[in-house]
Scaffold this active site. Structure first.
Site, PDB file in Angstrom:
ATOM      1  N   ASP A 101       0.850  -1.204   0.000  1.00 25.18           N
ATOM      2  CA  ASP A 101       0.000   0.000   0.000  1.00 25.18           C
ATOM      3  C   ASP A 101       0.878   1.244   0.000  1.00 25.18           C
ATOM      4  O   ASP A 101       2.084   1.164   0.274  1.00 25.18           O
ATOM      5  CB  ASP A 101      -0.937   0.014   1.211  1.00 25.18           C
ATOM      6  CG  ASP A 101      -0.193   0.074   2.542  1.00 25.18           C
ATOM      7  OD1 ASP A 101       0.855  -0.605   2.675  1.00 25.18           O
ATOM      8  OD2 ASP A 101      -0.633   0.804   3.444  1.00 25.18           O
ATOM      9  N   GLU A 168       0.005  -1.084   5.812  1.00 29.52           N
ATOM     10  CA  GLU A 168       1.068  -0.536   6.665  1.00 29.52           C
ATOM     11  C   GLU A 168       0.916   0.953   6.884  1.00 29.52           C
ATOM     12  O   GLU A 168       1.095   1.461   7.997  1.00 29.52           O
ATOM     13  CB  GLU A 168       2.446  -0.841   6.054  1.00 29.52           C
ATOM     14  CG  GLU A 168       3.598  -0.633   7.029  1.00 29.52           C
ATOM     15  CD  GLU A 168       4.147   0.769   7.057  1.00 29.52           C
ATOM     16  OE1 GLU A 168       4.896   1.091   7.987  1.00 29.52           O
ATOM     17  OE2 GLU A 168       3.821   1.573   6.150  1.00 29.52           O
TER      18      GLU A 168
HETATM   19  N1  BES Z   1       8.639   3.299   5.398  1.00 30.19           N
HETATM   20  C1  BES Z   1       7.974   3.924   6.481  1.00 30.19           C
HETATM   21  C2  BES Z   1       8.695   3.722   7.814  1.00 30.19           C
HETATM   22  C3  BES Z   1       9.890   4.605   7.980  1.00 30.19           C
HETATM   23  C4  BES Z   1       9.732   5.975   8.014  1.00 30.19           C
HETATM   24  C5  BES Z   1      11.140   4.052   8.132  1.00 30.19           C
HETATM   25  C6  BES Z   1      10.832   6.790   8.184  1.00 30.19           C
HETATM   26  C7  BES Z   1      12.224   4.869   8.286  1.00 30.19           C
HETATM   27  C8  BES Z   1      12.072   6.231   8.312  1.00 30.19           C
HETATM   28  C9  BES Z   1       6.573   3.360   6.608  1.00 30.19           C
HETATM   29  O1  BES Z   1       5.976   3.070   5.370  1.00 30.19           O
HETATM   30  C10 BES Z   1       5.697   4.395   7.280  1.00 30.19           C
HETATM   31  O2  BES Z   1       5.602   5.483   6.841  1.00 30.19           O
HETATM   32  N2  BES Z   1       5.078   4.029   8.375  1.00 30.19           N
HETATM   33  C11 BES Z   1       4.129   4.853   9.057  1.00 30.19           C
HETATM   34  C12 BES Z   1       3.438   3.966  10.057  1.00 30.19           C
HETATM   35  C13 BES Z   1       2.265   4.594  10.754  1.00 30.19           C
HETATM   36  C14 BES Z   1       1.150   4.915   9.796  1.00 30.19           C
HETATM   37  C15 BES Z   1       1.749   3.661  11.827  1.00 30.19           C
HETATM   38  C16 BES Z   1       4.829   6.015   9.730  1.00 30.19           C
HETATM   39  O3  BES Z   1       5.953   5.883  10.239  1.00 30.19           O
HETATM   40  O4  BES Z   1       4.245   7.099   9.756  1.00 30.19           O
HETATM   41 ZN    ZN Z   2       7.013   2.097   4.071  1.00 35.27          ZN
END
Ligand code: BES
Ligand code: ZN
Length: 477
Positions: A101, A168
């Site tokens: 997603d 995710e």
């Molecule tokens: N790929 C990101 C996680 C991430 C962000 C890793 C910055 C390293 C640095 C992931 O897809 C993401 O954005 N996750 C969300 C999760 C939330 C909606 C629970 C986030 O971190 O905002």
């Molecule tokens: Zn991600």
């Protein structure tokens, strides 16, 4: 480097245009999980992905996770796409996680190109499109590891299991129960977990990541009048919901990012001298942040403080106000109902429930002080815990060696500021080491406009993922 690894790398180098073409197909499916009207597209993306892995030789299955209520509608959650290849008891088994997603994107948000049409820019050497780096590029990197081995007729160095989810970006609803349920089923026999869903610290040097922050997300609703009002007619006569909301939300955090809600900072683990040294020595500069943000707006000019603000301290961000007038022009409205959205990123040793309780208590006290006749409701999404892994595990040794194989440097060992809610569940429920091995760079603009993946990161990153598997298989213990 062993012969098969070298053959694999050569194959990837020679099939660059195929990799780009497949990424273009993936980006063209707008699999936005946070918007109910896009749910059929998320499911379509899952089907597309399953087919790709099937054609690459994996045994696949999809697993429904039930329903959710979104935008007032009850809709099906996107399924988990599971894939498995290899069942050789003499080899290690690696579980790979990724998400299919993406975040929402509209050209009118400020994109230079159509967000769901992959554009390769020869001048910048980048592939632009929503999901290019987060997380479609990395999951297709894994796909090409399989395709390369199949085409070359060489065996994979390890057994592989894949778990791809479509929620995710919206908190991984339903996945935790699935992983717990399948710990002794689909995920049995796993020796280590690898996730490629993060970024380098800067734009030049690769890293390997052993920590993520958790997240607690809040919605603060204030309502009063039964309908939006004219400020010329009612201004001054009634308690205005937006005035209450702004007053409360301005009590959460200082302009320098210090969280002002009592009971939050007190939960953070003490900084040790040894840990402090790690941040002093990390290969990083303030200009990396400036380049990534397109501004000079860091809260401090002191490198370790800026790094620690992202990696080892909590942060509170104000995201938006639903119901507020946000269009161009000068509408003289008093919004009747507003919902302020904010979140706190969590670090060790913060307890999500204690954080939620502290926020609710603070908001209730602040609202009481306003003596407002409006009504207030504060709610929290299910929070995600922070995660920290032991980097002295062989899983990390393999990642270090693979980075050396492909990039010729020792990667930085980092913690990340973002969240991948399921990471800790894999660590706890499978009781296995989890590694984050990034493909993209810090300036990729994940979640932002003009999200990109450098073509070189896509290609070398794919070589890195495959090489990591060779290094895992070379470890004897
Ligand atoms: N790929 C990101 C996680 C991430 C962000 C890793 C910055 C390293 C640095 C992931 O897809 C993401 O954005 N996750 C969300 C999760 C939330 C909606 C629970 C986030 O971190 O905002
Ligand atoms: Zn991600």
């Amino acid at each position: 480097m062993i012969e098969n690894q070298a053959k694999f790398i050569k194959y990837i180098e020679e099939h660059k245009s195929d990799l780009v073409k497949t990424l273009a197909e993936a980006v063209a499916i707008p699999s936005v999980s946070g918007d109910a009207s896009y749910r059929p597209q998320v499911r379509k993306m899952g089907e597309w992905l399953e087919k790709q892995f099937q054609e690459a030789g994996a045994k696949t299955s999809t697993h429904e996770l039930g329903k959710q209520t979104l935008d007032g509608k009850e809709i099906d959650l996107p399924p988990v796409v599971y894939a498995q290849i290899g069942d050789d008891s003499s080899k290690k088994t690696v579980l790979v996680y990724g998400h299919y997603d993406v975040q929402p994107a509209l050209k009118s948000d400020g994109w230079n190109t159509e967000p769901f049409k992959l554009e390769e820019d020869q001048k910048t050497g980048c592939l632009y499109g929503r999901g290019s780096t987060d997380d479609k590029g990395p999951i297709l990197g894994w796909l090409y590891v399989l395709l390369a081995h199949k085409s070359l007729g060489i065996p994979l160095p390890v057994n592989l299991k894949f778990c791809f989810e479509g929620m995710e970006e919206s908190g991984s609803v339903g996945l935790e129960d699935f992983v717990a349920k399948e710990a002794k089923g689909l995920f049995s026999g796993v020796d280590a977990v690898c996730i490629s869903d993060n970024y380098w610290l800067g734009t030049v040097k690769p890293c390997v990541t052993h920590g993520l922050r958790g997240i607690a997300y809040f919605k603060l609703e204030i309502k009063g009048p039964a309908r939006d009002l004219h400020s010329g007619v009612f201004g001054g006569m009634v308690h205005e919901p937006m005035t209450d909301l702004i007053k409360i939300m301005s009590s959460f955090v200082s302009p320098e990012g210090k969280i002002l809600i009592p009971g939050i900072n007190e939960q953070v683990a003490e900084l040790t001298d040894k840990e402090r040294k790690v941040y002093d020595e990390m290969d990083f500069s303030i200009s990396d942040v400036d380049n990534a943000t397109g501004s000079s707006t860091t809260v401090s000019d002191h490198k370790p403080d800026v790094l620690m603000a992202r990696m080892r301290y909590p942060s509170l961000s104000l995201h938006g106000v639903e119901g507020a007038f946000a269009e161009p022009g000068s509408k003289t409205v008093i919004p009747a109902r507003v919902v302020g959205k904010f979140s706190i990123r969590l670090v060790p040793d913060m307890q999500p429930q204690k954080v939620v309780d502290a926020v609710k208590k603070h908001v209730e006290e602040q609202f009481k002080q306003l003596n407002s006749k409006n009504t207030m409701n504060i709610s929290a999404d299910p929070p995600g815990k922070p995660w920290l892994a032991d980097p002295n595990h062989w899983n990390y040794e393999a990642a270090f060696k693979a980075t050396q194989d492909i990039y010729g440097v020792k990667p930085d060992l980092t913690r990340e500021g973002g969240s991948i809610p399921i990471t800790l569940t894999f660590a706890d429920k499978l009781d296995k080491n989890v590694l984050l091995l990034p493909m993209g760079r810090s300036d990729d603009g994940a979640h932002s406009t003009n999200e990109k993946l450098d073509t070189s990161n896509y290609i070398k990153g794919t070589e890195l993922l495959g090489s990591y598997l060779y290094e895992v298989s070379a470890i004897t213990n």
